[in-house]
Design an enzyme around this catalytic site. Structure first.
Site, mmCIF file in Angstrom:
data_model
loop_
_atom_site.group_PDB
_atom_site.id
_atom_site.type_symbol
_atom_site.label_atom_id
_atom_site.label_comp_id
_atom_site.label_asym_id
_atom_site.label_seq_id
_atom_site.Cartn_x
_atom_site.Cartn_y
_atom_site.Cartn_z
ATOM 1 N N CYS A 133 0.812 -1.238 -0.298
ATOM 2 C CA CYS A 133 0.195 0.282 -0.170
ATOM 3 C C CYS A 133 0.781 1.438 0.245
ATOM 4 O O CYS A 133 0.652 2.254 -0.822
ATOM 5 C CB CYS A 133 -0.838 -0.249 1.643
ATOM 6 S SG CYS A 133 -0.443 -0.830 3.117
ATOM 7 N N SER A 163 -5.286 0.365 9.570
ATOM 8 C CA SER A 163 -6.220 -1.250 9.235
ATOM 9 C C SER A 163 -5.412 -2.161 7.927
ATOM 10 O O SER A 163 -5.850 -2.690 7.164
ATOM 11 C CB SER A 163 -7.593 0.050 8.106
ATOM 12 O OG SER A 163 -6.554 0.904 7.399
ATOM 13 N N HIS A 246 -2.949 5.799 5.017
ATOM 14 C CA HIS A 246 -1.306 5.855 4.544
ATOM 15 C C HIS A 246 -1.250 7.362 4.175
ATOM 16 O O HIS A 246 -1.640 8.137 3.230
ATOM 17 C CB HIS A 246 -1.389 5.023 3.270
ATOM 18 C CG HIS A 246 -0.791 3.791 4.767
ATOM 19 N ND1 HIS A 246 -1.958 3.448 5.560
ATOM 20 C CD2 HIS A 246 -0.235 2.753 3.855
ATOM 21 C CE1 HIS A 246 -1.839 1.694 5.913
ATOM 22 N NE2 HIS A 246 -1.104 2.042 4.947
ATOM 23 N N ASN A 319 -5.777 3.821 1.756
ATOM 24 C CA ASN A 319 -4.703 1.978 1.879
ATOM 25 C C ASN A 319 -5.775 1.122 1.127
ATOM 26 O O ASN A 319 -5.236 0.012 1.188
ATOM 27 C CB ASN A 319 -4.011 2.264 3.316
ATOM 28 C CG ASN A 319 -4.627 1.895 4.348
ATOM 29 O OD1 ASN A 319 -5.031 2.528 4.655
ATOM 30 N ND2 ASN A 319 -4.207 1.198 4.696
#
Ligand code: A2P
Length: 340
Positions: A133, A163, A246, A319
């Site tokens: 990610c 997550s 993110h 993400n």
């Protein structure tokens, strides 16, 4: 369900990314004739909804892929190692979100806006890697900058949501937050230390060189996707106590002279990127705004006076979407358009 379209499966459908994959297939009107939702025996029998219909989750096993044409995997590396070759042996193309196959030279590792041509070799193993990610959201804006200025060094610090470590990690962050506010003790389970009200410069395991495996993924995957085996990448990956998105502080060094204005113009025109950069009105990308959206947001584009070969920026993306489910579904869409 419509009879037009493809026979599709999601492996790990009950997980954080798997659920987002199912949602993304629905939202993007993916051409689906049938959809099978697969997971471990723990959640077999659970019902999930797709396009208004209830689908029963089944145990993922080799026979699950009979008659299936495209499988999106997000069930961990062990499951991918075991079941992805079984899927391809039955003619089912695999798009795998785990790290199991990403660095295999016979498997393309693809971000559709960045290196779509890598898909050409998909038949070697029938498994296409969906990158990490943090890597995905970084390479999207760096693609046009590399093409124009030649990037030779990247220094990046990440701020990664819970997550990214899966559904259980999100539950743990909420429980830790409640416990801490109630002045109750916290027992870390999925993280090495308490994450609530804390920062952990430790994602995945430490390697011999002092970098973590997550940081190694950013180095190796960025090199593979951009086809720059000698590119210098210096990452520090940090888990932060938020649930979604993110963020990354990225500095690039370039071969050719570079200006902030040129960067802004190139990124404004590049697909998948949205520039949010007006510091005077406090406009810059933030997880709260990026959550549940598709673009990779870029802001805080800046350069020290007199510096001609370095630019810093702030990059934020969801993400679970562009960093995982959306990228996987975009790969599937590209495969359908170009190869299947
Ligand atoms: P299950 O819900 O049955 O445990 P996350 O990354 O959010 O933790 O999700 C992981 C996903 O991978 C879940 O859907 C989980 O299913 C699935 N999974 C884990 N182990 C296996 C396995 N051995 N076979 C198939 N699916 C698995």
């Amino acid at each position: 369900m419509s009879q037009d379209g493809f026979h599709v499966g999601v492996v790990g459908a009950t997980g954080a990314v798997g659920r987002e994959m199912v949602k993304t297939l629905e939202e993007r009107d993916f051409p689906i004739a049938s959809l099978r939702l697969l997971a471990s025996p723990r959640s077999a029998g659970e019902e999930m909804t797709f396009r208004g219909e209830s689908i029963t989750v089944e145990v993922a096993q080799p026979d699950s892929f009979e008659g299936m044409q495209i499988a999106l995997f997000s069930a961990g590396g062990g499951t991918s190692k075991e079941l992805a070759p079984e899927a391809w042996a039955r003619g089912c193309l695999v798009i795998d979100n785990s790290s199991a196959w990403r660095m295999d030279p016979d498997c393309p590792l693809v971000v559709p806006e960045v290196n779509p041509d890598a898909l050409e070799m998909y038949e070697r193993k029938g498994i296409i890697g969906n990158p990490n990610c943090s890597t995905i959201q970084m390479v999207v804006p760096l693609r046009p900058l590399h093409d124009r200025f030649g990037i030779n060094r990247i220094v990046v610090s990440t701020y990664q949501a819970a997550s990214g470590a899966g559904q259980k990690a999100m539950t743990e962050l909420s429980e830790q937050t409640v416990s801490t506010l109630n002045m109750e003790p916290v027992e870390p389970k999925n993280f090495p230390h308490q994450l609530a009200f804390n920062l952990l410069p430790h994602i995945d395991v430490f390697m011999e060189d002092g970098y973590t495996k997550e940081e190694h993924k950013m180095i190796n995957e960025t090199r593979k996707i951009l086809d720059l085996p000698d590119l210098e990448v210096f990452p520090t990956c940090v888990r932060v106590p938020i649930f979604s998105c993110h963020a990354e502080s990225v500095m690039i060094e370039t071969d050719e002279p570079i200006t902030v204005e040129e960067v802004r113009a190139l990124l404004t025109d590049f697909p998948g990127v949205e520039v949010q950069d007006d510091p005077a009105s406090a406009l810059y990308p933030m997880p709260l705004n990026a959550s549940d959206t598709d673009p990779v947001f870029v802001g805080r584009i800046r350069q020290l006076p007199g510096d001609t070969h370095r630019v810093s920026m702030w990059i934020v993306a969801d993400n679970l979407r562009k960093g995982a489910a959306l990228n996987a579904v975009q790969i599937a869409e590209l495969m359908i358009a170009e190869y299947l």
